[in-house]
Design a protein around this motif. Structure first.
Motif, short mmCIF file in Angstrom:
data_model
loop_
_atom_site.label_atom_id
_atom_site.label_comp_id
_atom_site.label_asym_id
_atom_site.label_seq_id
_atom_site.Cartn_x
_atom_site.Cartn_y
_atom_site.Cartn_z
N THR A 1 15.08 9.95 3.59
CA THR A 1 14.69 10.00 2.18
C THR A 1 15.85 10.45 1.30
O THR A 1 16.14 9.85 0.26
N VAL A 2 16.53 11.50 1.72
CA VAL A 2 17.67 12.01 0.94
C VAL A 2 18.79 10.98 0.88
O VAL A 2 19.35 10.71 -0.19
N ILE A 3 19.11 10.37 2.03
CA ILE A 3 20.20 9.38 2.06
C ILE A 3 19.85 8.17 1.19
O ILE A 3 20.68 7.65 0.44
N ALA A 4 18.59 7.70 1.30
CA ALA A 4 18.18 6.55 0.49
C ALA A 4 18.24 6.86 -0.99
O ALA A 4 18.70 6.03 -1.79
N ALA B 1 14.46 3.76 -4.19
CA ALA B 1 15.09 3.86 -2.88
C ALA B 1 14.11 4.29 -1.80
O ALA B 1 14.13 3.75 -0.69
N ILE B 2 13.24 5.25 -2.11
CA ILE B 2 12.36 5.79 -1.07
C ILE B 2 11.34 4.75 -0.59
O ILE B 2 11.19 4.53 0.62
N PRO B 3 10.60 4.05 -1.47
CA PRO B 3 9.69 3.01 -0.95
C PRO B 3 10.43 1.86 -0.27
O PRO B 3 9.91 1.27 0.68
N VAL B 4 11.63 1.52 -0.74
CA VAL B 4 12.41 0.48 -0.07
C VAL B 4 12.79 0.93 1.34
O VAL B 4 12.71 0.16 2.30
N ALA B 5 13.20 2.19 1.48
CA ALA B 5 13.51 2.72 2.81
C ALA B 5 12.28 2.70 3.71
O ALA B 5 12.36 2.39 4.90
N ALA B 6 11.11 3.03 3.14
CA ALA B 6 9.87 2.98 3.93
C ALA B 6 9.55 1.55 4.37
O ALA B 6 9.12 1.32 5.51
N VAL C 1 1.24 15.65 -0.21
CA VAL C 1 0.88 14.49 -1.03
C VAL C 1 1.48 13.21 -0.45
O VAL C 1 0.83 12.16 -0.45
N MET C 2 2.71 13.28 0.06
CA MET C 2 3.42 12.09 0.48
C MET C 2 3.22 11.70 1.94
O MET C 2 3.69 10.64 2.35
N LYS C 3 2.56 12.52 2.72
CA LYS C 3 2.49 12.22 4.16
C LYS C 3 1.66 10.97 4.45
O LYS C 3 1.85 10.33 5.49
N ARG C 4 0.74 10.58 3.57
CA ARG C 4 -0.07 9.39 3.79
C ARG C 4 0.46 8.15 3.08
O ARG C 4 -0.12 7.08 3.21
N SER C 5 1.50 8.28 2.31
CA SER C 5 1.99 7.13 1.54
C SER C 5 3.26 6.54 2.14
O SER C 5 3.32 5.33 2.41
N VAL C 6 4.28 7.34 2.38
CA VAL C 6 5.54 6.83 2.94
C VAL C 6 5.86 7.60 4.21
O VAL C 6 5.90 8.82 4.21
N THR D 1 0.83 -1.21 0.00
CA THR D 1 0.00 0.00 0.00
C THR D 1 0.86 1.25 0.00
O THR D 1 0.57 2.24 -0.70
N GLY D 2 1.97 1.24 0.79
CA GLY D 2 2.87 2.38 0.79
C GLY D 2 3.54 2.60 -0.56
O GLY D 2 3.68 3.74 -1.02
N ILE D 3 3.94 1.51 -1.22
CA ILE D 3 4.56 1.64 -2.55
C ILE D 3 3.56 2.20 -3.54
O ILE D 3 3.87 3.10 -4.35
N GLY D 4 2.33 1.68 -3.51
CA GLY D 4 1.30 2.21 -4.40
C GLY D 4 1.01 3.68 -4.14
O GLY D 4 0.85 4.47 -5.09
N GLY D 5 0.95 4.05 -2.87
CA GLY D 5 0.73 5.45 -2.55
C GLY D 5 1.88 6.33 -2.99
O GLY D 5 1.67 7.46 -3.46
#
Length: 397
Positions: free
Chosen positions: A356-359, A375-380, A344-349, A253-257
């Motif tokens: 986020t920057v490091i990933a 990188a960002i969804p993997v970090a999440a 936009v991103m507060k409900r997804s990841v 769900t986080g990746i889709g968001g």
């Protein structure tokens, strides 16, 4: 004589023989009866209990055998690594296709909740993706081809202007510049351009093939996403299957968001850029807006790349248009970074900005643009697993 007498006599005769056998050296002792193989009347061994013969001694575990096994292990590891390196492009293609399928799955499920069958919902979403690709091609390819055609048509005029220039005529009379330039164009530049055009054509064909393959894989993954999830969950022990399913569903769900939010941000950037360029009178406003929307999908540096490209094109048309574009993109990126993106991103990841920057930096260093996107969804996902699995287990220790 009585039986008792004969028993005592036999026992007294057997004791010296047994004692003598015990006292004899180990190599001179008679073999035990059960260790001697039985022979039939023809002199053949009875191998009923051992049909393939008596097993021999095990191999000696010496340094040679240890080194041989270790060397075979090293060669196997090198071969596996070489196979992974050679098939890295295919692996990346499959991962990107799965990533896009997971990102488009929320749109499919939304259409399913409205009464459509999953196959119909997948068809509609896939048709939308195809239309988006087609619109991008129709908006970008004609302006580029028109600019190339205009440039090729203007080359003779440029040459005539150069030949009619008085300074160039004087230099040509002294140093034969025109003849040397003609020799360079026909002898060196022409073949280089021809090979470059063929290479560019091959790159275009490879890009088209990769895009088609990506779309086909994405379609298959969309159609079999639930089957893949159920099959992978069967590999988990039944006692942990419910918890694993819940965590995996939250990750998906986080990746889709994230994908949906990133696409939404890119659409906003493209629409606002198109409106501004149309008002500013910049040529090919739609094509440039699509370039901004496409590059805005790349985390961290994508918006800057799109802004630099569009600003450079605007400067080629006129200096005021270029300055106006530079001011617009500086202001818009501030609005996007501090207002649009967080909302936009507060409900997804649920990832800290520093993570986020490091990933994104690590992903870009490992796999380029694809790594930055993943990188960002993997970090999440890693943060969720640490929060739900590692920390509670450490608390119980």
């Amino acid at each position: 004589m009585s039986p008792t007498f004969w028993g005592v006599l036999l026992s007294t005769e057997a004791e010296p023989a047994a004692a003598a056998e015990r006292d004899a050296p180990e190599g001179e002792r008679a073999p035990k009866a059960e260790s001697v193989p039985k022979e039939n009347s023809e002199g053949q061994e009875d191998l009923a209990a051992q049909p393939y013969g008596i097993p021999g001694k095990p191999l000696t575990r010496g340094p040679f055998l240890f080194g041989l096994v270790g060397g075979l292990g090293v060669l196997t590891a090198i071969a596996i690594g070489q196979m992974v390196v050679n098939s890295l492009s295919t692996i990346i293609l499959v991962v990107v296709a799965m990533f896009l399928a997971v990102g488009l799955n929320p749109a499919v499920e939304t259409l399913q909740r409205k009464g459509l069958a999953r196959r119909g919902a997948i068809s509609i979403v896939f048709a939308g993706v195809i239309v988006a690709f087609a619109l991008f091609g129709l908006a970008v390819v004609p302006p580029v081809s028109q600019e190339l055609t205009d440039f090729v048509a203007a080359v003779p005029g440029y040459l005539n202007e150069l030949q009619n220039h008085p300074t160039l005529r004087q230099l040509d009379a002294e140093y034969k510049i025109i003849s040397q330039l003609t020799t360079f164009v026909t002898g060196t530049l022409g073949p280089s351009l021809a090979s470059g055009i063929m290479g560019a054509g091959l790159v275009v064909l490879d890009s088209v093939f990769t895009t088609v393959t990506l779309l086909v894989l994405m379609l298959y993954f969309l159609g079999s996403l639930h089957t893949i999830k159920d099959y992978l969950l069967k590999l988990v022990p039944s006692s942990r299957r419910v918890r694993t399913r819940a965590i995996s569903e939250e990750i998906l769900t986080g990746i889709g968001g994230y994908v949906a939010g990133n696409v939404l941000i890119s659409v906003i950037a493209g629409v606002l850029t198109w409106i501004f360029l149309s008002i500013a009178g910049v040529k090919y406003a739609l094509a440039l807006a699509l370039v901004v929307a496409l590059t805005d999908l790349i985390p961290l540096v994508g918006a800057t790349i799109g802004a630099v490209l569009v600003t450079g094109v605007a400067f080629l048309q006129s200096a005021p248009a270029g300055i106006a574009c530079a001011i617009f993109f500086v202001l818009y990126q501030q609005v996007e970074n501090y207002l649009i993106y967080p909302r936009v991103m507060k409900r997804s990841v649920d990832v800290a900005p520093a993570v986020t920057v490091i990933a994104a930096l690590f992903g870009g260093a490992l796999l380029g643009i694809v790594g930055a996107l993943l990188a960002i969804p993997v970090a999440a996902a890693i943060a969720l697993i640490i929060r739900e699995v590692v920390i509670p287990r450490q608390s119980q220790a």
